[in-house]
Design a protein around this motif. Structure first.
Motif, PDB file in Angstrom:
ATOM      1  N   GLN A 130     -12.391   2.503   5.273  1.00 14.06           N
ATOM      2  CA  GLN A 130     -11.098   1.517   4.415  1.00 14.06           C
ATOM      3  C   GLN A 130      -9.724   2.659   4.376  1.00 14.06           C
ATOM      4  N   ARG A 131     -10.472   3.872   3.583  1.00  8.84           N
ATOM      5  CA  ARG A 131     -10.060   5.058   3.750  1.00  8.84           C
ATOM      6  C   ARG A 131      -9.354   6.127   4.805  1.00  8.84           C
ATOM      7  N   ALA A 134      -6.639   3.620   6.171  1.00 12.27           N
ATOM      8  CA  ALA A 134      -5.510   3.358   5.171  1.00 12.27           C
ATOM      9  C   ALA A 134      -4.151   4.701   4.213  1.00 12.27           C
ATOM     10  N   TRP A 135      -5.523   5.604   4.858  1.00 11.83           N
ATOM     11  CA  TRP A 135      -4.712   7.511   3.795  1.00 11.83           C
ATOM     12  C   TRP A 135      -4.828   8.155   5.098  1.00 11.83           C
TER      13      TRP A 135
END
Length: 169
Positions: A130-131, A134-135
């Motif tokens: 997810q990191r 998303a980032w």
């Protein structure tokens, strides 16, 4: 995992830090501690709806996952395969610490040894999908993600092996 009382060391340290920072805020401006408290309570209301189901899920997993199975495959006598599987599980575990930490507690209470637990948490910390999605990829680009992950692939296994070596597991 041992459970500490309500007034354990982490509670006392965090409470002391909150009081010190509140005093510093008050010295800067007497209205700042109230603003800080409101901001903290807003964060609490954001976290509670996520934390309560995560903790209930952790408790349910503890009664559903057979302890014998966890102990057999991930216990003290487990080998490198357990570290690889735990690392893989860490990579694919979605969400933040409200998901991964209660899961670690469940696995620990079910007999998972310290080496695989450390490998899981290290992999989750380094390779959280997810990191990355998303980032890291949007901000740094996929080349950065590829170089960072490739250079970090061995860390969860090495961390688990070091724990097995030095913790005498």
């Amino acid at each position: 995992m041992p459970r500490a009382g309500f007034f354990d060391v982490s509670f006392l340290v965090l409470s002391s830090l909150a009081v010190v920072v509140a005093i510093v805020a008050y010295v800067r401006d007497p209205s700042l501690p109230a603003v800080g408290a409101r901001n903290g309570l807003a964060l609490l209301w954001f976290i509670i709806p996520r934390l309560v189901p995560a903790l209930i899920l952790a408790g349910m997993l503890q009664v559903v996952i057979p302890q014998e199975t966890v102990a057999r495959y991930f216990g003290r006598q487990s080998g490198v395969t357990a570290l690889l599987v735990a690392s893989g599980a860490g990579v694919i575990t979605p969400g933040g610490p409200m998901v991964s930490v209660p899961l670690l507690v469940v696995l620990s209470n079910s007999g998972m040894a310290l080496g695989p637990l450390v490998a899981y948490m290290t992999a989750w910390s380094l390779f959280g999908m997810q990191r990355i999605i998303a980032w890291e990829a949007p901000l740094m680009g996929w080349r950065f993600v590829a170089v960072r992950t490739a250079s970090s692939l061995a860390f969860p296994i090495v961390a688990g092996l070091l724990v097995k070596l030095y913790a005498h597991e």
